[in-house]
Design an enzyme around this catalytic site. Sequence first.
Site, PDB file in Angstrom:
ATOM      1  N   LYS A  32       0.945  -1.209  -0.049  1.00  0.00           N
ATOM      2  CA  LYS A  32      -0.035  -0.072  -0.062  1.00  0.00           C
ATOM      3  C   LYS A  32       0.811   1.338  -0.166  1.00  0.00           C
ATOM      4  CE  LYS A  32      -2.404   0.418   3.747  1.00  0.00           C
ATOM      5  NZ  LYS A  32      -2.764   1.500   4.622  1.00  0.00           N
ATOM      6  N   ARG A 107     -10.996   4.541   9.761  1.00  0.00           N
ATOM      7  CA  ARG A 107     -10.653   2.995  10.154  1.00  0.00           C
ATOM      8  C   ARG A 107     -11.829   2.661  10.842  1.00  0.00           C
ATOM      9  NH1 ARG A 107      -4.548   3.313  10.798  1.00  0.00           N
ATOM     10  NH2 ARG A 107      -3.700   1.500  11.562  1.00  0.00           N
ATOM     11  N   ARG A 149      10.657 -13.112   4.162  1.00  0.00           N
ATOM     12  CA  ARG A 149      11.826 -11.807   4.328  1.00  0.00           C
ATOM     13  C   ARG A 149      12.602 -12.260   5.106  1.00  0.00           C
ATOM     14  NH1 ARG A 149       8.056  -6.825   5.087  1.00  0.00           N
ATOM     15  NH2 ARG A 149       7.574  -7.791   7.017  1.00  0.00           N
ATOM     16  N   ARG A 193      -2.401 -10.437  12.713  1.00  0.00           N
ATOM     17  CA  ARG A 193      -2.582  -9.110  12.037  1.00  0.00           C
ATOM     18  C   ARG A 193      -3.411  -9.098  11.078  1.00  0.00           C
ATOM     19  NH1 ARG A 193       3.361  -7.536  10.264  1.00  0.00           N
ATOM     20  NH2 ARG A 193       2.363  -5.583   9.878  1.00  0.00           N
TER      21      ARG A 193
HETATM   22  P1  AMP Z   1      -0.631   3.107  11.093  1.00  0.00           P
HETATM   23  O1  AMP Z   1       0.768   3.947  10.985  1.00  0.00           O
HETATM   24  O2  AMP Z   1      -1.688   3.581  10.190  1.00  0.00           O
HETATM   25  O3  AMP Z   1      -0.509   1.647  11.191  1.00  0.00           O
HETATM   26  O4  AMP Z   1      -1.200   3.500  12.557  1.00  0.00           O
HETATM   27  C1  AMP Z   1      -0.282   3.489  13.714  1.00  0.00           C
HETATM   28  C2  AMP Z   1      -1.121   3.425  14.982  1.00  0.00           C
HETATM   29  O5  AMP Z   1      -1.915   4.950  15.042  1.00  0.00           O
HETATM   30  C3  AMP Z   1      -2.384   2.544  15.001  1.00  0.00           C
HETATM   31  O6  AMP Z   1      -1.946   1.314  15.543  1.00  0.00           O
HETATM   32  C4  AMP Z   1      -3.351   3.514  16.077  1.00  0.00           C
HETATM   33  O7  AMP Z   1      -2.839   3.181  17.199  1.00  0.00           O
HETATM   34  C5  AMP Z   1      -3.093   4.793  15.533  1.00  0.00           C
HETATM   35  N1  AMP Z   1      -4.032   5.198  14.226  1.00  0.00           N
HETATM   36  C6  AMP Z   1      -3.898   5.596  12.916  1.00  0.00           C
HETATM   37  N2  AMP Z   1      -4.826   5.942  12.305  1.00  0.00           N
HETATM   38  C7  AMP Z   1      -6.063   5.720  13.015  1.00  0.00           C
HETATM   39  C8  AMP Z   1      -7.290   6.121  13.002  1.00  0.00           C
HETATM   40  N3  AMP Z   1      -7.697   6.427  11.677  1.00  0.00           N
HETATM   41  N4  AMP Z   1      -8.148   5.597  14.164  1.00  0.00           N
HETATM   42  C9  AMP Z   1      -7.508   5.429  15.229  1.00  0.00           C
HETATM   43  N5  AMP Z   1      -6.182   5.134  15.605  1.00  0.00           N
HETATM   44  C10 AMP Z   1      -5.251   5.303  14.569  1.00  0.00           C
END
Ligand code: AMP
Length: 242
Positions: A32, A107, A149, A193
């Site tokens: 992605k 999300r 990996r 995951r």
């Molecule tokens: P990511 O980099 O998208 O994997 O996000 C890392 C962490 O940020 C996630 O595990 C959540 O704790 C928080 N996070 C990111 N985006 C959101 C969202 N849209 N809603 C809630 N928590 C978020």
Amino acid sequence: MTNNSALHSTAQAESEFLPGPVLLLGAPGVGKGTQAQLLVSKYGIPQLSTGDLLRGNIARGTELGIKAKAIMAAGHLVDDEIVNQMVFRRLLEKDTHRGYILDGYPRTLDQARFLDQMIADPRFLPRLPVIAVSIVVSYDQLLQRITGRRTCPVCASIYNIYSNAPKVAGLCDLDGANLTQRADDTEPVFAERMKTFEAQTAPVVAHYRALGRFEEADGNLSVDAVNIAIQQALSKLRGASK
Ligand code: AMP
């Protein structure tokens, strides 16, 4: 219109195509990040990642960052309210006015509803609804990408024992160091995951699907072919939901 000018205006329309607000979805390991970057350079619109915005707040020690830090460290979702307000402020910035690639947001169903309502307000440009594209890779292929990996601890070269194996098993081609595997690149961690990802995204996918604003792109192809599939999905969706 002559054939030539018809061709010209089609080419012009194509080169001027802007996808507007786009939500890019995909399980861990589907590529992605790479695809988001390609769309950013193709359309000249920013990527808006709530994970990055939250990490930026933590790094700057803002009030929001202090609140979010422990929640993120525990692997939980940050409150809808906090994330929604952060996106609200970000979308008022001018660079988003021609469109943007949403990554990691919305999300939850509440976030999706908030976003839809917010960008229907004329203060937010472009005045287009969100369209969502999910990059789909088969479970087995993803499993191979992740559990295969291997990394060189010396020069950080990345290999994959299934698709990009080193010349001598277990050793880096460049410096001969013993390759290592990340502790979380195992099947049980991957399966967990995936389960979390599917449970989390299902309501968001169902929401955009019900609105006719959702497409899947085959992610089992080369990087370029996946990118073309995404662009085709975007034109199709934008054609259907102006
Ligand atoms: P990511 O980099 O998208 O994997 O996000 C890392 C962490 O940020 C996630 O595990 C959540 O704790 C928080 N996070 C990111 N985006 C959101 C969202 N849209 N809603 C809630 N928590 C978020």
